[in-house]
Design an enzyme around this catalytic site. Sequence first.
Site, short mmCIF file in Angstrom:
data_model
loop_
_atom_site.label_atom_id
_atom_site.label_comp_id
_atom_site.label_asym_id
_atom_site.label_seq_id
_atom_site.Cartn_x
_atom_site.Cartn_y
_atom_site.Cartn_z
N ASP A 263 0.81 -1.21 0.00
CA ASP A 263 0.00 0.00 0.00
C ASP A 263 0.84 1.26 0.00
O ASP A 263 0.29 2.37 -0.03
CB ASP A 263 -0.93 0.00 1.23
CG ASP A 263 -2.33 0.44 0.88
OD1 ASP A 263 -2.74 0.25 -0.28
OD2 ASP A 263 -3.02 0.98 1.77
N ASP B 219 -11.13 -5.38 11.70
CA ASP B 219 -11.30 -6.81 11.91
C ASP B 219 -12.54 -7.10 12.76
O ASP B 219 -13.33 -7.99 12.43
CB ASP B 219 -10.04 -7.40 12.55
CG ASP B 219 -9.53 -6.54 13.70
OD1 ASP B 219 -10.19 -5.54 14.04
OD2 ASP B 219 -8.46 -6.86 14.26
#
Length: 1041
Positions: free
Chosen positions: A340, A742
């Site tokens: 990224d 998450d």
Amino acid sequence: MAGLVTGSQHYPHVVDESHRGPPLSSKICRVCGDEIGLKEDGKVFLACLACNFPVCRPCYEYERSEGNKCCPQCNTRYKRHKGSPRVIGDDEEADDADDFEDEFPIKHNKNDEFQAKQPNHSENDGYNDQNWHKNVQSSFSVAGSVNGKDMEGEKEGGYGSVEWKERIDKWKVRQEKRGLGNKEDGSNNDQEEDDYLLAEARQPLWRKLPISSSKISPYRIVIVLRLVILAFFFRFRILTPAYDAFPLWLISVICEIWFGFSWILDQFPKWAPINRETYLDRLSMRFEREGEPNLLSPVDFFVSTVDPLKEPPIITANTVLSILAVDYPVEKVSCYVSDDGASMLLFDTLAETAEFARRWVPFCKKFSIEPRAPEFYFSQKMDYLKDKVLPSFVKERRAMKREYEEFKVRINALVAKAQKKPEEGWVMQDGTPWPGNLTRDHPGMIQVYLGSEGALDVEGKELPRLVYVSREKRPGYQHHKKAGAMNALVRVSAVLTNAPFILNLDCDHYVNNSKAVREAMCFLMDPQLGKKLCYVQFPQRFDGIDRHDRYANRNIVFFDINMRGLDGIQGPVYVGTGCVFNRQALYGYEPPVSEKRPKMTCDCWPSWCCCCCCGGSRKSKSKRKGERGLLGGLFKKKKMMGKSYVRKAPGPVFDLEEIEEGFEGYDELEKSSLMSQKNFEKRFGQSPVFIASTLKEDGGLPEGTNSTSLVKEAIHVISCGYEDKTEWGKEIGWIYGSVTEDILTGFKMHCRGWKSVYCMPHRPAFKGSAPINLSDRLHQVLRWALGSVEIFLSRHCPLWYAYGGKLKWLERLAYINTIVYPFTSIPLLAYCTIPAVCLLTGKFIIPTLTNLASVWFMALFISIIATAVLELRWSEVSIEDLWRNEQFWVIGGVSAHLFAVFQGLLKVLGGVDTNFTVTAKAAEDTEFGELYLFKWTTLLIPPTTLIILNMVGVVAGISDAINNGYGSWGPLFGKLFFAFWVIVHLYPFLKGLMGKQNRTPTIVVLWSVLLASIFSLVWVRIDPFLPKQTGPVLKQCGVDC
């Protein structure tokens, strides 16, 4: 195989040429997946006459001879059918079948019983069975638990050839004693062995192991008793205020009530903890038969990284190498690395890693070494010759170690080169500028290193696919950090490989157990449980942590107690790494719904009553079944958050236009149940190839596709505008809206009705690194707590989200606990301040105790200790780990959690994003040198203040008692107890400020003690809280009057 034909840029045309012909109408065995045969009279074989649970004849025979002789659904003992051998216990039953000629069969062929049947789509199952492969139908097994009843069986680990042979011989001896053996023909021995192995493969791939009742029952009793004692304790605290210190009393009672509420949220999800064990040998026998194609499901590995200068490339390289060398078929493994930060350093590192993997992977598989990350394999302190028998091992190991050291030097050279960026930007080896020179403004990049033709190892064998991915970034677009990068990997992998399962790892978590994927497949490929699982979560284990684990970096209490408790409810929460996902669950689909078994009726009520009570439901059921018949069994309705979606059933996939044209003759209700092409694009984005991949439950790519076109499509799906006006990050993939994506992602899946499983193999599946110094640890906890606060202030808060859905209540309590725990920092900070205030003022929050009140206090302390002891007993967690967890709960609560609450409120409500800077000092170059690295940060201020304040209070209280005489020591002990409770819990923090263990305290600690002493003496002398006398000063004259 389905072939992909693209007609236009808007409509994908997917045609299946492999499935033709009407479905079979016979039943399917719910144990092995085979077709249930017919009896001699032409009727369907019924193993259990009590509940009619569908079981085939071979599974029935095996359960009677080798199992517990009971039906797996109702636990009723199987009765002997005609032609079945007698077993122990049959004599006690009234058996009307006079078939003595079949009681001791002399010779018969069992091939007819065990032969594979053709797949079919039956409505007799609770749900449509997912066909992993048409040749594997004869080898499916029942899950470890059926309708809440545990399947029993012996644990079987990896057996050697000798042990396996002995086991077969024992089984033959038992058969001969029963008169079932055949000694006439030696060739039949092989047949019997094959039959036994096939029967063994039919057994469950996993088993649920409830905690022993002798351990869990006292634990539950103490929890209930503690709840009752807590109620009486609060009654006493509320009804007996301390009027001389009313503000302190009121604050303390509010804090205690909040602590009690937090304890309930944390305790009751641990009500029914369980363990699970897997059978890897059965998995191999079922899906990896010799001479047949390997039927294990493919897996896509995801590795995410952002900045290679902060996340060392050598660590990422080790993670990738451990994935490429995993013990799994190479053609079914693909590794995707997300960069990224668009770093050329990582790009070159993966090129070097791919080259080194050509020698490392065959070395690992040849000698079966563990772990398969070279950095950790060569650095482990153990006898590396243990269990090694090949003479060439030592020579090859030395050569491999030398090659790895040369590989590290090359990586270090790349890192050194990347420290200073050239003014003209990075240039690739072919002379072209690096596309990612502008990290926030660059195109999407994909590079396939391994897995293509010609990418073989040094032994000429194929290697797993390795793919570098860097999604497109442009100014003005929201990229959603890690969650956005993971969603980009989901789309890229769906276009290039489309494995049905996804395993995601952080770049610093390597595969420590090469059989970890097989452990997960024991659950995900189970014919019953696997269809309802959204993911299999593994515990996190860490390297490089000091033996005492000063700051509870291992999180043993969470991973070994809380997560096992959640596994007994609806499944563990997703913790961000070490998790194997079902790709269909990430697409926002709901799990298949099991149809409930019809209730048993009796003749004790009139027939008209049954018709009134049950006729309507039966009629509606038959009507719904007829509606499914109109659809041809091709589609299943998917409801999600008030919307209806259609997910492909096992079998054919048809062109979307043909589906709409084929239903022109039906009513509008049937048309509304189908997703139009427009709805597909609104949901998944404008990519025909990706949309087609979402309809393939078993994964795989359509025939006729070429790699060039797929890579171009993959570039398209990682463009920065692809997710615009879609449901990515809202209902699909990793969910946006929190830095702890998450928790949010797993919560959404559980709300849809999915279950998850907690897998704890004996050898840890994955290992990673954790920050071990105080400042880094607090900042890690700060980020987690900030994410929880963001979820609390969002629409996905478990306190009010998805009520009426499929989330179980205890599971909801656990999720509520994960988002409200940062708010405990406010009452915790107040409660830790009260002891010092009481010592300085001479007041106390508790009035004089009566005998009954003393009993409640003692009972509360005893129940707290008993709960902890019994929890340690069933979980096998050490008392040191529990104590470290309690200490860091206080340390993190008064520092990181407190800042997270205010930072989250400012960020969500005020739009102000604040960051805390960390100033690093030099660390010692010794083992665990980073542990003693001191980094000043704002988070250290509150706990430092509490320590000094309580130390001042202790000195002031003792000084005051000395001055006032013996009578003041009694009330002092209660205040000192609470003050020492605070100091003892903050002791690891104090050691972090002091530096290295057993070292002389730093000047900061010396100044703190000096200031505390001076301040306490001044405080005692001034006595600011004592009432001032207004009358004449009366002193003892000294004259005896």
